[in-house]
Design a protein around this motif. Structure first.
Motif, PDB file in Angstrom:
ATOM      1  N   UNK A   1     -76.718-108.280 -29.141  1.00  0.00           N
ATOM      2  CA  UNK A   1     -76.828-107.612 -27.846  1.00  0.00           C
ATOM      3  C   UNK A   1     -76.079-108.390 -26.763  1.00  0.00           C
ATOM      4  N   UNK A   2     -76.205-109.693 -26.796  1.00  0.00           N
ATOM      5  CA  UNK A   2     -75.557-110.531 -25.769  1.00  0.00           C
ATOM      6  C   UNK A   2     -74.052-110.647 -25.958  1.00  0.00           C
ATOM      7  N   UNK A   3     -73.613-110.641 -27.211  1.00  0.00           N
ATOM      8  CA  UNK A   3     -72.191-110.843 -27.513  1.00  0.00           C
ATOM      9  C   UNK A   3     -71.691-109.797 -28.506  1.00  0.00           C
ATOM     10  N   UNK A   4     -71.679-108.520 -28.106  1.00  0.00           N
ATOM     11  CA  UNK A   4     -71.242-107.456 -29.030  1.00  0.00           C
ATOM     12  C   UNK A   4     -69.739-107.473 -29.257  1.00  0.00           C
ATOM     13  N   UNK A   5     -69.344-107.440 -30.504  1.00  0.00           N
ATOM     14  CA  UNK A   5     -67.920-107.489 -30.831  1.00  0.00           C
ATOM     15  C   UNK A   5     -67.184-106.287 -30.247  1.00  0.00           C
ATOM     16  N   UNK A   6     -67.872-105.133 -30.134  1.00  0.00           N
ATOM     17  CA  UNK A   6     -67.241-103.912 -29.646  1.00  0.00           C
ATOM     18  C   UNK A   6     -66.872-104.014 -28.160  1.00  0.00           C
ATOM     19  N   UNK A   7     -67.520-104.904 -27.436  1.00  0.00           N
ATOM     20  CA  UNK A   7     -67.275-105.039 -25.995  1.00  0.00           C
ATOM     21  C   UNK A   7     -66.639-106.386 -25.665  1.00  0.00           C
ATOM     22  N   UNK A   8     -65.873-106.905 -26.613  1.00  0.00           N
ATOM     23  CA  UNK A   8     -65.213-108.194 -26.445  1.00  0.00           C
ATOM     24  C   UNK A   8     -66.219-109.299 -26.116  1.00  0.00           C
ATOM     25  N   UNK A   9     -67.385-109.192 -26.752  1.00  0.00           N
ATOM     26  CA  UNK A   9     -68.445-110.195 -26.654  1.00  0.00           C
ATOM     27  C   UNK A   9     -69.038-110.306 -25.245  1.00  0.00           C
ATOM     28  N   UNK A  10     -68.890-109.258 -24.441  1.00  0.00           N
ATOM     29  CA  UNK A  10     -69.471-109.220 -23.097  1.00  0.00           C
ATOM     30  C   UNK A  10     -70.618-108.226 -23.092  1.00  0.00           C
ATOM     31  N   UNK A  11     -71.804-108.709 -23.437  1.00  0.00           N
ATOM     32  CA  UNK A  11     -72.955-107.834 -23.525  1.00  0.00           C
ATOM     33  C   UNK A  11     -73.964-108.065 -22.419  1.00  0.00           C
ATOM     34  N   UNK A  12     -75.225-107.714 -22.717  1.00  0.00           N
ATOM     35  CA  UNK A  12     -76.283-107.862 -21.738  1.00  0.00           C
ATOM     36  C   UNK A  12     -76.927-109.234 -21.804  1.00  0.00           C
ATOM     37  N   UNK A  13     -78.065-109.346 -21.139  1.00  0.00           N
ATOM     38  CA  UNK A  13     -78.762-110.632 -21.093  1.00  0.00           C
ATOM     39  C   UNK A  13     -79.921-110.706 -22.077  1.00  0.00           C
ATOM     40  N   UNK A  14     -80.188-109.607 -22.769  1.00  0.00           N
ATOM     41  CA  UNK A  14     -81.061-109.658 -23.931  1.00  0.00           C
ATOM     42  C   UNK A  14     -82.555-109.593 -23.687  1.00  0.00           C
ATOM     43  N   UNK A  15     -82.992-109.322 -22.459  1.00  0.00           N
ATOM     44  CA  UNK A  15     -84.429-109.386 -22.187  1.00  0.00           C
ATOM     45  C   UNK A  15     -85.208-108.295 -22.918  1.00  0.00           C
ATOM     46  N   UNK A  16     -84.717-107.054 -22.886  1.00  0.00           N
ATOM     47  CA  UNK A  16     -85.408-105.971 -23.584  1.00  0.00           C
ATOM     48  C   UNK A  16     -85.441-106.222 -25.095  1.00  0.00           C
ATOM     49  N   UNK A  17     -84.321-106.683 -25.634  1.00  0.00           N
ATOM     50  CA  UNK A  17     -84.258-107.000 -27.059  1.00  0.00           C
ATOM     51  C   UNK A  17     -85.210-108.140 -27.391  1.00  0.00           C
ATOM     52  N   UNK A  18     -85.312-109.099 -26.494  1.00  0.00           N
ATOM     53  CA  UNK A  18     -86.249-110.224 -26.652  1.00  0.00           C
ATOM     54  C   UNK A  18     -87.684-109.719 -26.795  1.00  0.00           C
TER      55      UNK A  18
END
Length: 207
Positions: free
Chosen positions: A99-116
């Motif tokens: 979530x934080x470093x998605x390859x599809x978005x050039x590793x520019x993802x979110x901050x991961x709180x919901x996934x956490x």
């Protein structure tokens, strides 16, 4: 960490599955489907629910929160069912990284709180509920989403350490470090006193 039950190839497999599932950019997909614009050009430019909310669409923000949490939960539950607890926790960590470093978005993802939160609820729902309580109380008192995330991540290894879920300590401690790393800019704004509060119309921070 839980006892080592899975062979290396199984751990690698669930790590890859976790990363790929976690890297699905729910917010970006929903924003496009619901014609909300490019999230990179809105608010903080991040892809999480907080930034989706800045489009003014509460339904999209709620769905983003749900889907981002589900990414973490699904890999834990699936790995636990099909492999073992060690694979579940490896998959969980990789889902967070995805979530934080998605390859599809050039590793520019979110901050991961919901996934956490999705991860914690799936690994141990009592621990997940404890995390939710810490977040809600902190957010209600401070009105800072980022501060609530930081205190939750910081306290969870301590909470786990005082329970019989010691096998979660390494996971929660690692996630804590990652959450803090993803919130460096928020920490700087909190220290300067210019972090945006929950509900503010103009926001620059993303939790």
């Amino acid at each position: 960490m839980p006892p080592a039950e899975s062979i290396t190839s199984v751990l690698v497999l669930w790590g890859v599955i976790g990363y790929l599932l976690g890297s699905i950019p729910s917010g970006m997909i929903l924003a496009k489907v619901m014609n909300l614009g490019n999230l990179r050009e809105i608010g903080s430019g991040n892809i999480g629910a907080t930034n989706v909310l800045r489009t003014g669409n509460k339904k999209a923000a709620a769905l983003t929160l749900l889907f981002d949490a589900a990414k973490g939960a699904i890999v834990v539950l699936a790995a636990r069912l099909l492999a073992a607890e060690d694979a579940a926790q490896v998959g969980a960590l990789m889902a967070f990284l995805g979530h934080c470093f998605p390859v599809w978005l050039r590793f520019r993802g979110g901050k991961g709180v919901a996934t956490y939160f999705g991860i914690l609820l799936a690994v141990s729902w009592p621990m997940g509920l404890a995390a939710c309580v810490i977040w809600l109380v902190t957010a209600a008192v401070s009105r800072y989403s980022s501060l609530a995330a930081l205190l939750t991540a910081g306290w969870m290894p301590v909470v786990v350490g005082f329970t019989d879920r010691g096998e979660m300590f390494v996971l929660t401690a690692t996630l804590c470090l990652l959450v803090y790393a993803r919130h460096i800019s928020n920490i700087q704004r909190l220290r300067k006193g210019n972090e945006t509060k929950i509900g503010a119309k103009k926001a620059e921070s993303e939790a």
